[in-house]
Design a protein around this motif. Structure first.
Motif, short mmCIF file in Angstrom:
data_model
loop_
_atom_site.label_atom_id
_atom_site.label_comp_id
_atom_site.label_asym_id
_atom_site.label_seq_id
_atom_site.Cartn_x
_atom_site.Cartn_y
_atom_site.Cartn_z
N THR A 96 0.96 -1.18 -0.16
CA THR A 96 -0.10 0.03 0.02
C THR A 96 0.70 1.14 -0.10
O THR A 96 1.96 1.04 0.19
CB THR A 96 -1.14 0.09 1.36
OG1 THR A 96 0.04 0.37 2.21
CG2 THR A 96 -1.56 -1.29 1.27
N PHE A 97 0.06 2.29 -0.10
CA PHE A 97 1.07 3.62 -0.18
C PHE A 97 1.54 3.83 1.30
O PHE A 97 2.39 4.60 1.35
CB PHE A 97 0.12 4.87 -0.73
CG PHE A 97 -0.14 4.80 -2.18
CD1 PHE A 97 1.30 5.11 -2.68
CD2 PHE A 97 -0.97 4.38 -2.76
CE1 PHE A 97 1.07 5.25 -4.38
CE2 PHE A 97 -1.05 4.25 -3.97
CZ PHE A 97 -0.38 4.72 -4.98
N ALA A 98 0.97 3.66 2.37
CA ALA A 98 1.22 3.69 3.79
C ALA A 98 2.43 2.49 4.13
O ALA A 98 3.63 2.85 4.71
CB ALA A 98 0.42 3.48 4.42
N GLU A 99 2.18 1.18 3.55
CA GLU A 99 3.24 0.22 3.75
C GLU A 99 3.56 -0.50 2.26
O GLU A 99 2.88 -1.54 2.05
CB GLU A 99 2.82 -0.97 4.80
CG GLU A 99 2.34 -0.31 6.05
CD GLU A 99 3.64 0.15 6.96
OE1 GLU A 99 4.73 -0.50 6.59
OE2 GLU A 99 3.63 0.81 7.84
N PRO A 100 4.44 0.09 1.50
CA PRO A 100 4.55 -0.20 0.30
C PRO A 100 5.41 -1.32 0.12
O PRO A 100 5.54 -2.26 -0.91
CB PRO A 100 5.31 0.89 -0.38
CG PRO A 100 6.12 1.61 0.89
CD PRO A 100 5.27 1.66 1.87
N ARG A 101 6.38 -1.91 0.97
CA ARG A 101 7.19 -2.94 0.84
C ARG A 101 6.70 -4.29 1.69
O ARG A 101 7.18 -4.66 2.57
CB ARG A 101 8.66 -2.59 1.57
CG ARG A 101 9.49 -1.80 0.71
CD ARG A 101 10.74 -1.36 1.60
NE ARG A 101 11.51 -0.38 0.64
CZ ARG A 101 11.77 0.47 0.62
NH1 ARG A 101 10.98 1.41 1.32
NH2 ARG A 101 12.81 1.37 -0.31
N GLN A 102 5.48 -4.76 0.93
CA GLN A 102 5.17 -5.86 1.45
C GLN A 102 4.71 -6.64 0.23
O GLN A 102 4.40 -6.66 -0.62
CB GLN A 102 3.62 -5.28 1.91
CG GLN A 102 3.35 -4.51 3.04
CD GLN A 102 3.76 -4.96 4.46
OE1 GLN A 102 3.67 -6.03 4.84
NE2 GLN A 102 4.57 -4.15 5.12
N GLN A 103 5.24 -7.91 0.59
CA GLN A 103 5.33 -9.31 -0.48
C GLN A 103 3.76 -9.49 -0.78
O GLN A 103 2.87 -9.43 0.20
CB GLN A 103 5.73 -10.58 0.24
CG GLN A 103 5.83 -11.78 -0.47
CD GLN A 103 6.59 -12.75 -0.06
OE1 GLN A 103 7.32 -12.70 0.81
NE2 GLN A 103 6.65 -13.95 -0.72
N ALA A 104 3.41 -9.73 -1.80
CA ALA A 104 2.32 -10.02 -2.47
C ALA A 104 1.69 -11.35 -1.90
O ALA A 104 2.33 -12.21 -1.55
CB ALA A 104 2.28 -10.37 -4.08
N ALA A 105 0.23 -11.45 -1.76
CA ALA A 105 -0.43 -12.69 -1.28
C ALA A 105 -0.80 -13.58 -2.29
O ALA A 105 -0.75 -13.13 -3.34
CB ALA A 105 -1.56 -12.26 -0.56
N GLY A 106 -0.68 -14.75 -1.88
CA GLY A 106 -1.35 -15.89 -2.71
C GLY A 106 -0.35 -16.28 -3.87
O GLY A 106 -0.84 -16.67 -4.90
N ILE A 107 0.85 -16.08 -3.80
CA ILE A 107 1.79 -16.61 -4.82
C ILE A 107 3.06 -17.31 -3.98
O ILE A 107 3.85 -16.88 -3.53
CB ILE A 107 2.60 -15.34 -5.44
CG1 ILE A 107 1.39 -14.60 -6.30
CG2 ILE A 107 3.59 -15.78 -6.56
CD1 ILE A 107 1.90 -13.43 -7.00
N PRO A 108 2.64 -18.73 -3.72
CA PRO A 108 3.55 -19.56 -2.93
C PRO A 108 4.98 -20.08 -3.48
O PRO A 108 5.86 -20.31 -2.97
CB PRO A 108 2.46 -20.57 -2.43
CG PRO A 108 1.74 -20.82 -3.61
CD PRO A 108 1.32 -19.46 -4.10
N TYR A 109 4.80 -20.27 -4.94
CA TYR A 109 6.31 -20.63 -5.53
C TYR A 109 6.35 -19.92 -6.83
O TYR A 109 5.39 -19.55 -7.59
CB TYR A 109 5.55 -22.16 -6.09
CG TYR A 109 5.65 -23.09 -4.93
CD1 TYR A 109 6.68 -23.77 -4.40
CD2 TYR A 109 4.39 -23.54 -4.53
CE1 TYR A 109 6.65 -24.70 -3.42
CE2 TYR A 109 4.08 -24.39 -3.40
CZ TYR A 109 5.15 -25.03 -3.06
OH TYR A 109 5.06 -25.88 -1.96
N VAL A 110 7.72 -19.52 -7.01
CA VAL A 110 8.28 -18.85 -8.12
C VAL A 110 9.65 -19.81 -8.59
O VAL A 110 10.28 -20.15 -7.73
CB VAL A 110 8.57 -17.49 -7.99
CG1 VAL A 110 9.18 -16.72 -9.20
CG2 VAL A 110 7.25 -16.74 -7.46
N PHE A 111 9.50 -19.94 -9.86
CA PHE A 111 10.72 -20.72 -10.38
C PHE A 111 11.44 -19.95 -11.56
O PHE A 111 10.91 -19.30 -12.45
CB PHE A 111 10.43 -21.94 -11.13
CG PHE A 111 9.72 -23.05 -10.17
CD1 PHE A 111 10.31 -23.85 -9.23
CD2 PHE A 111 8.18 -22.91 -9.82
CE1 PHE A 111 9.61 -24.60 -8.42
CE2 PHE A 111 7.65 -23.86 -9.10
CZ PHE A 111 8.32 -24.85 -8.29
#
Length: 555
Positions: free
Chosen positions: A489-504
């Motif tokens: 968010t603009f108040a807390e911009p450095r937050q990892q996205a939700a709902g993405i458990p795996y990235v290769f």
């Protein structure tokens, strides 16, 4: 197999309906895809998840971050596996001993001042540096590069506000050709940033002819996104037409009150070009505010010769008054031709620690009893021109209309440096999938995935990335279509996205059950091109193609 992904629904990046498949990864590639049950050293139970190609950020500012930040969760956490660097005509190669430190200072507001060994000078050397990466192990994501026009112009003729002499233009063309031969995908331009903003149309046409000879594309930050925006877009299309170079419109938006509801006019220009057979594409980020360096609001004449020359002008009372008048009354070319509304300009980052108390405040508020434009001039000089800002100037109707176009691709335009960065850096792809797909229904999941993977891969001309397909690089994302969303968010911009458990990334898990692994499997991606006949570089043959709104991949 090294890894087997079992139970996922596959959105393959083409926009076609999802299908169930067992997917096997081996030696960094998708080695098997089908109904047959596979054996693997590791099996990922992906029931309830969607498997898609890794997302491609068509407009990134991570040139230093990928060399300094092992985790790089801003991008990996939202499923990004390939970033296109060298944007807005300003980046770190090609340079020489004089321009290298100038460039580091010029874009410190975008990229910060990382403790990186700047041991490259050419585009090829920078790409080699990416391959070595962090401690010789590689980088978090893959990275492609565009030759930055402003950097090239600075190397050939400094910060001068004039047309290049024939010898200087020859030097620029040779530098662009060298960058393309060393693996760049095209040419970027920043036509509201010095020194690129001093270029006339013909200069850009000449350089784009070189790029066209290598099969690359032109990605301009055009001259205005406010007053004069339509004229600016029309000029970019004309450059594509005259040079025969593919055109990709960077962060294609229409801002300020003067452009409310005008997306249809921009898309008409794009469609008319497509109907002619011009290869045109564009990218956007799914937010309303923009972000850039605060000094970008200055009129171009005031920065001619560089920041040292600007400081001299600021000490001249008459020139200082002229700058303030243009900012407040007339509208500068740096501020998109619109008088600056200082209540919409938010200080997002500073270079000097003692100024951090200003972060998060609008310029109109921070100025107090001092005039906002006078405060602005004092601030940028005190902060050594390293101040970043958020510009609250967007229009939701325009954003939605443009993202639905058939040649649209996704981007973050993510500035990672600063105390209060834009949440787009951490949230853009998840916001496309969560807010605009699941909540608003502007896309199906399959359509959205195509906008973020297959379509940008096609724009880049990649033959082995962007699709879930046997033989392709195993850049992949597993996400939950019911929960994926941006938490930044603009108040807390450095937050990892939700709902993405795996990235290769290249077959190695960079994110596993939502946690960053030790993998650094990203590399520089180079464009493989036949050498052109530069003396007779002719425009590429144009193939007619028509835009479709929404839907999957273009025919």
């Amino acid at each position: 197999m090294d890894i087997v992904i079992r139970g996922a629904e596959v959105a393959d990046g083409t926009g076609a309906p999802r299908f169930n498949a067992e997917v096997g990864l081996k030696d960094g590639r998708i080695a098997a895809l089908g109904a047959e049950r596979l054996d693997g050293k590791q099996v990922v139970d992906a029931g309830g998840l969607v498997l898609s190609p890794g997302f491609i950020d068509m407009h990134a500012h991570s040139e230093l971050a990928v060399l300094a930040d092992h985790d790089h969760l801003a991008k990996l956490g939202q499923g990004c596996t390939l970033e296109v660097l060298g944007q807005d005509g300003l980046s770190y190669a090609p340079v020489d001993e004089t321009t290298a430190p100038q460039m580091r200072e010029a874009i410190a507001a975008w990229n910060g001042r990382h403790d990186v060994d700047y041991d490259w000078r050419t585009v090829g050397e920078y790409l080699d540096r990416l391959d070595r990466g962090i401690d010789g192990r590689g980088i978090p994501t893959n990275a492609a590069y565009l030759v930055p026009h402003g950097t090239v112009r600075m190397l050939a003729m400094g910060w001068e506000d004039r047309e290049p002499a024939p010898a200087e233009l020859h030097t620029m063309k040779a530098l662009v050709a060298q960058g393309m031969e060393e693996g760049a995908f095209g040419l970027s331009a920043g036509l509201s940033y010095p020194p690129g903003m001093y270029a006339k149309t013909i200069e850009l046409v000449e350089l784009c002819r070189v790029v066209a000879g290598y099969g690359g594309y032109f990605s301009p930050h055009q001259r205005s996104y406010g007053a004069g925006a339509m004229e600016g877009y029309a000029e970019m299309i004309e450059i594509g037409r005259d040079s025969g170079c593919a055109l990709h419109l960077a962060h294609a938006t229409l801002n300020y009150g003067v452009n409310e509801g005008r997306a249809a006019e921009l898309l008409k220009l794009v469609d008319e070009g497509l109907d002619e057979g011009l290869p045109i594409s564009l990218d956007t980020y799914p937010y309303l505010p923009g972000m850039t360096m605060l000094a970008a609001l200055l009129p171009s004449w005031s920065v001619a010769g560089g920041y040292g020359a600007l400081s001299e002008r600021l000490r001249d009372p008459n020139l200082r008054a002229r700058i303030r008048r243009e900012l407040d009354v007339e509208g500068t070319d740096g501020a998109n031709g619109v008088p600056v509304d200082w209540s919409r300009i938010e200080i997002a980052g500073v270079a000097r620690p003692e100024l951090r108390g200003l972060v998060g405040r609008r310029v109109s508020e921070a100025a107090g009893t001092q005039g906002p434009s006078e405060f602005f001039l004092d601030l940028i000089e005190r902060d050594e021109f390293g101040t970043a800002c958020l510009m609250h100037v967007g229009n939701e109707e325009n954003v939605r209309a443009i993202m639905r176009h058939g040649v649209h691709t996704g981007s973050t335009d993510g500035v990672l440096a600063g105390d209060k960065i834009h949440p787009r850096a951490w949230g853009s792809f998840a916001r496309y999938l969560g807010h605009y797909t699941r909540e608003l229904g502007l896309f199906t999941v399959e359509e959205c995935v195509a906008h973020l993977s297959g379509r940008p891969a096609a724009t880049l001309g990649l033959k082995d990335r962007g699709l879930v397909k046997e033989g392709f690089a195993a850049d992949l994302v597993l996400f939950d279509p019911e929960t994926v969303d941006a938490r930044a968010t603009f108040a807390e911009p450095r937050q990892q996205a939700a709902g993405i458990p795996y990235v290769f990334v290249n077959g190695q898990a960079a994110v596993d059950e939502g946690r960053r692994t030790e993998a650094l499997s990203g590399r520089a991606v180079r464009r493989s091109l036949p050498l052109p006949l530069l003396r007779n570089a002719a425009p590429r043959k144009r193939h007619p193609r028509r835009a479709r709104r929404g839907g999957g991949m273009e025919a």
